[in-house]
Structure formats: C-alpha cells, structure tokens
Enzyme design. Structure first.
Site, PDB file in Angstrom:
ATOM      1  CG  ASP A   9      10.002  -3.640   5.092  1.00  0.00           C
ATOM      2  OD1 ASP A   9      10.522  -4.154   6.088  1.00  0.00           O
ATOM      3  OD2 ASP A   9       9.032  -2.852   5.160  1.00  0.00           O
ATOM      4  CG  ASP A  51       5.403  -4.304   5.974  1.00  0.00           C
ATOM      5  OD1 ASP A  51       5.993  -3.712   6.900  1.00  0.00           O
ATOM      6  OD2 ASP A  51       4.623  -3.747   5.191  1.00  0.00           O
ATOM      7  CG  HIS A  53       1.080  -6.118   7.582  1.00  0.00           C
ATOM      8  ND1 HIS A  53       1.480  -5.318   8.625  1.00  0.00           N
ATOM      9  CD2 HIS A  53       1.448  -5.459   6.443  1.00  0.00           C
ATOM     10  CE1 HIS A  53       2.055  -4.214   8.147  1.00  0.00           C
ATOM     11  NE2 HIS A  53       2.053  -4.287   6.823  1.00  0.00           N
ATOM     12  CG  HIS A  59      -1.090  -0.909   7.199  1.00  0.00           C
ATOM     13  ND1 HIS A  59      -0.501   0.307   6.913  1.00  0.00           N
ATOM     14  CD2 HIS A  59      -0.253  -1.857   6.682  1.00  0.00           C
ATOM     15  CE1 HIS A  59       0.630   0.113   6.265  1.00  0.00           C
ATOM     16  NE2 HIS A  59       0.802  -1.192   6.102  1.00  0.00           N
ATOM     17  CG  HIS A  73       1.220  -4.628   1.978  1.00  0.00           C
ATOM     18  ND1 HIS A  73       0.150  -3.814   2.322  1.00  0.00           N
ATOM     19  CD2 HIS A  73       2.218  -4.297   2.833  1.00  0.00           C
ATOM     20  CE1 HIS A  73       0.501  -3.026   3.327  1.00  0.00           C
ATOM     21  NE2 HIS A  73       1.746  -3.295   3.664  1.00  0.00           N
ATOM     22  CE  LYS A  98       9.133  -2.738   8.596  1.00  0.00           C
ATOM     23  NZ  LYS A  98       8.019  -2.305   7.744  1.00  0.00           N
ATOM     24  CB  CYS A 156       9.652   0.664   5.232  1.00  0.00           C
ATOM     25  SG  CYS A 156       7.861   0.343   5.409  1.00  0.00           S
TER      26      CYS A 156
END
Length: 204
Positions: A9, A51, A53, A59, A73, A98, A156
C-alpha cells in the site's frame, strides 16, 4: 530459500497530504525504492499491494471511528490510489489490488491486476475463484520466505505479514521500511507479529 518482497500500500493516499496520510510515508517510499534498487537480485518475486476501493461499503464513512470505518481513501482510478511515484519508478510487474467491494487489510485478500481498471463485483469474484491471489502467486514462484515493507505497520503491513505466516511462509518485516499510524498502535502491532513468529529486523 527463495525470497519474495511484498510492498504494501505505498500510495499517496497513505502518505503526507493524502486522505489517510501517515507521518513519514513519503520517506518510507524513498527508502523502499533505494532498498529495491540495491537488493532486487536477491528476490525471486516482488509484488505491490494497493487499496483499490470501488464500493467498500461501511469501510468508508462520513463519521469514521478510525478503527473499523475510515474517511474515503484509496479510491480506485484516482491519482492518490496509484502507486507512490518512487515505487512506480521501480517497474515492478506484479500488482495486487484489494478492497474493491470490501474492507481488505491484507494483501492476501487481493487479486493480481496489473491494469488500472474499475472491475465489477463479478469480475473480482471471478478472479478470486480463478486463484489469481498473492498466496498462489508466491507458491507458483517457489517462494518460502517473504519480506514485508510498506504502510501502515499497524494495519495493512501487520495483516499482510500475519496472513503470510498463516500460509506457511517465513516472514520478516523490515522496521526501517515501514511506519505505523501511531507509535502506540505500532507497539501493539509489533507485539502481535512477534507473538505470531514474525521476525522484526532492519533492512541493512
């Protein structure tokens, strides 16, 4: 032993000025870049996690508790969800996205996707079912030892390292190539990782 390096990340969203910026994030990115340039030949496999998303449900929250819910984020397709420029310049070939439609703290929850597509739920599920996971990639590369670096150590990085151990890999987290959200959370994460048999070391 065959080693892999997982860069967790390293994205502007988690560095200074990002939506969930961690103090020292940009400096960690530069140190990781220097480390990879100096040690790339020691690794059979190098991967990044991000990340990514799209619709991660609860979340993301307008009233985050910073434990289970967070400000928006790592939004897929935005500049801050891309790899940090220092990491992008390394030309790493394996990228695991992810959290497209869930929280996802561990890189082992992601799928390999070396594009910047906005995947549908069905596409993500199909890739998971097809086994395009980090665990399978590491096993296919003959990896037995995993070094983990990146952001954030307390979240993470910790979860990725713990999962690596659960999958049977020997795991080291380089303390100088990661940073926690806070020192208090960092202490707790280090205790948890040590208890799980993860080695905490310096990269040099």
């Amino acid at each position: 032993m065959t080693k892999a390096l997982i860069v967790v990340d390293m994205q502007p969203t988690f560095c200074e000025g990002g939506e969930l910026g961690v103090e020292g994030g940009n400096a960690v990115a530069e140190r990781i870049a220097d480390y990879v340039n100096a040690h790339r030949s020691e690794y059979a496999y190098i991967a990044t996690t991000q990340d990514w998303h799209i619709e991660p449900g609860a979340h993301w929250s307008a009233e985050p508790d910073f434990v289970d819910t967070w400000p928006k984020h790592g939004a897929a397709g935005t500049p801050n969800a891309e790899l940090h420029p220092a990491i992008k310049a390394l030309i790493i070939h394996h990228h695991f996205k992810k959290g497209q439609y869930s929280a996802a703290y561990s890189g082992f929850e992601g799928i390999e996707d070396n594009t910047d597509r906005i995947q549908t739920r069905e596409e993500v599920a199909a890739e998971q079912s097809a086994g395009k996971t980090l665990a399978n990639a590491l096993k296919a590369a003959g990896v037995s030892r995993v070094d983990v670096v990146g952001i954030a150590e307390s979240h993470c990085v910790k979860d990725t390292a713990l999962d690596a151990g659960k999958f049977g890999f020997e795991v080291t987290v380089f303390e100088d190539l990661t940073v926690p959200v806070s020192e208090e959370l960092g202490v707790a994460a280090r205790k948890q990782m040590t208890a799980a048999g993860i080695t905490l070391a310096e990269s040099r």
